[in-house]
Design a protein around this motif. Structure first.
Motif, PDB file in Angstrom:
ATOM      1  N   VAL A 197      -0.180  11.852  -0.424  1.00 33.66           N
ATOM      2  CA  VAL A 197       0.581  10.729   0.116  1.00 33.66           C
ATOM      3  C   VAL A 197      -0.359   9.553   0.329  1.00 33.66           C
ATOM      4  O   VAL A 197      -1.423   9.701   0.940  1.00 33.66           O
ATOM      5  N   GLY A 198       0.038   8.395  -0.188  1.00 37.44           N
ATOM      6  CA  GLY A 198      -0.705   7.166   0.048  1.00 37.44           C
ATOM      7  C   GLY A 198       0.100   6.259   0.960  1.00 37.44           C
ATOM      8  O   GLY A 198       1.281   5.999   0.698  1.00 37.44           O
ATOM      9  N   ALA A 199      -0.519   5.792   2.036  1.00 32.64           N
ATOM     10  CA  ALA A 199       0.174   4.915   2.979  1.00 32.64           C
ATOM     11  C   ALA A 199      -0.667   3.680   3.246  1.00 32.64           C
ATOM     12  O   ALA A 199      -1.887   3.767   3.418  1.00 32.64           O
ATOM     13  N   THR A 200      -0.027   2.534   3.262  1.00 32.04           N
ATOM     14  CA  THR A 200      -0.677   1.296   3.676  1.00 32.04           C
ATOM     15  C   THR A 200       0.257   0.591   4.644  1.00 32.04           C
ATOM     16  O   THR A 200       1.460   0.473   4.382  1.00 32.04           O
ATOM     17  N   VAL A 201      -0.272   0.187   5.794  1.00 29.85           N
ATOM     18  CA  VAL A 201       0.559  -0.379   6.858  1.00 29.85           C
ATOM     19  C   VAL A 201      -0.106  -1.619   7.442  1.00 29.85           C
ATOM     20  O   VAL A 201      -1.325  -1.746   7.462  1.00 29.85           O
ATOM     21  N   ARG A 202       0.746  -2.505   7.919  1.00 26.77           N
ATOM     22  CA  ARG A 202       0.254  -3.685   8.651  1.00 26.77           C
ATOM     23  C   ARG A 202       0.709  -3.547  10.100  1.00 26.77           C
ATOM     24  O   ARG A 202       1.904  -3.467  10.383  1.00 26.77           O
ATOM     25  N   VAL A 203      -0.274  -3.488  10.988  1.00 27.49           N
ATOM     26  CA  VAL A 203      -0.011  -3.325  12.415  1.00 27.49           C
ATOM     27  C   VAL A 203      -0.158  -4.668  13.093  1.00 27.49           C
ATOM     28  O   VAL A 203      -1.118  -5.406  12.862  1.00 27.49           O
ATOM     29  N   ASP A 204       0.800  -4.987  13.944  1.00 23.84           N
ATOM     30  CA  ASP A 204       0.789  -6.255  14.680  1.00 23.84           C
ATOM     31  C   ASP A 204       1.141  -5.974  16.137  1.00 23.84           C
ATOM     32  O   ASP A 204       2.242  -5.503  16.431  1.00 23.84           O
ATOM     33  N   GLY A 205       0.180  -6.211  17.024  1.00 23.62           N
ATOM     34  CA  GLY A 205       0.424  -6.001  18.442  1.00 23.62           C
ATOM     35  C   GLY A 205       0.714  -4.568  18.816  1.00 23.62           C
ATOM     36  O   GLY A 205       1.499  -4.320  19.744  1.00 23.62           O
ATOM     37  N   GLY A 206       0.110  -3.632  18.107  1.00 26.07           N
ATOM     38  CA  GLY A 206       0.299  -2.225  18.412  1.00 26.07           C
ATOM     39  C   GLY A 206       1.511  -1.588  17.767  1.00 26.07           C
ATOM     40  O   GLY A 206       1.723  -0.382  17.884  1.00 26.07           O
TER      41      GLY A 206
END
Length: 284
Positions: A197-206
């Motif tokens: 599994v490949g995951a890419t995420v953008r986190v903003d303010g937790g």
């Protein structure tokens, strides 16, 4: 075993290669790095009349930055991807996946484009480029056309590249500042993925503002876990919240059953690995 006899051509330009393909007819194979095709030829699982080697075409190599995208030549090796600071900064998921491919010798010979056109669902490049929303530039006698990633993989070992055409470039949208992780499950080192599994995420303010998740070896082609992507948006980057969102990771998949595990086993793995990959990508 020794391969069956075939004619061999090694063009030095893209146009020359297209001309060779046009003259060769249907019973022709294209070789890039050769890490997939050569074993097939040696086992005589395929016996083409002609093999066209793209190894001398320098215009198909290299990584460039065109502003909004990274452009990766189809003959760019895995090792070149790993050495690229641009890919590390703007398409981190691809680096995370490529570093798990086989061993250094294969990573120095194998090519990104060759792996994508081979389209083995257990390969470790398809799901990341699908998750990243890449476009594929295909060149043929009629010129260039661009195919989005979700239309490129057609079926098992089948892509949108038609007869007489070549994949020439992969355009990857920049995901600058996104966290990324590739979670791969194998029984022995250097093995094809049983599930990954490949995951890419953008986190903003937790909280997770955007997410992209690709599944390896969960069907006849690489897959997007769209239900997980949608469920993650707006959730806090915590183990409990991510676990709940990732429960749907295997939704809509059709994994194989083989000596490495049953379809149900792979569905369970996909759920566990998706949770791990998302948490790692989010830095949780």
């Amino acid at each position: 075993m020794i391969p069956a006899q075939f004619d061999y051509a090694a063009p030095t330009t893209l146009q020359e290669a297209l001309g060779v393909l046009a003259d060769a007819g249907e019973d022709v194979k294209v070789i890039a790095g050769g890490q997939s095709l050569l074993p097939i030829l040696r086992m005589r699982l395929n016996a083409p009349d002609k093999v066209v080697d793209l190894g001398r075409i320098e215009e198909l190599r290299g990584i460039t930055d065109d502003g909004s995208h990274l452009v990766i030549g189809a003959m760019t090796t895995y090792a070149d991807v790993l050495a690229s600071s641009a890919v590390r900064d703007h398409a981190t998921l691809l680096v995370e996946a490529v570093r798990t491919v086989a061993d250094p010798q294969i990573r120095h010979r194998g090519t990104v484009g060759g792996a994508l056109v081979h389209a083995d669902p257990a390969g470790d490049v398809g799901a990341p480029v699908l998750a990243l929303g890449a476009d594929f530039v295909i060149t043929g006698p009629g010129g260039e056309r661009t195919v989005p990633a979700d239309e490129f993989f057609r079926d098992l070992f089948e892509t949108a590249v038609g007869e007489g055409e070549l994949l020439t470039r992969i355009r990857v949208p920049k995901h600058t500042g996104w966290g990324a992780h590739y979670e791969k499950f194998v029984r022995v080192a250097h093995q094809w993925s049983i599930v990954a599994v490949g995951a890419t995420v953008r986190v903003d303010g937790g909280s997770i503002a955007e997410a992209r998740v690709g599944l390896t070896n969960m069907g006849s082609t690489p897959l997007r876990a769209t239900a997980v992507e949608q469920a993650l948006v707006g959730r806090p980057a915590t183990e409990e919240a991510v676990r709940e969102a990732c429960a749907a990771a295997a939704e809509g998949t059709d994994p194989p059953s083989d000596l490495n595990g049953s379809a149900d086993y792979r569905r369970h793995l996909a759920t566990v690995l998706t949770r791990r990959a998302v948490l790692a990508a989010a830095g949780a």
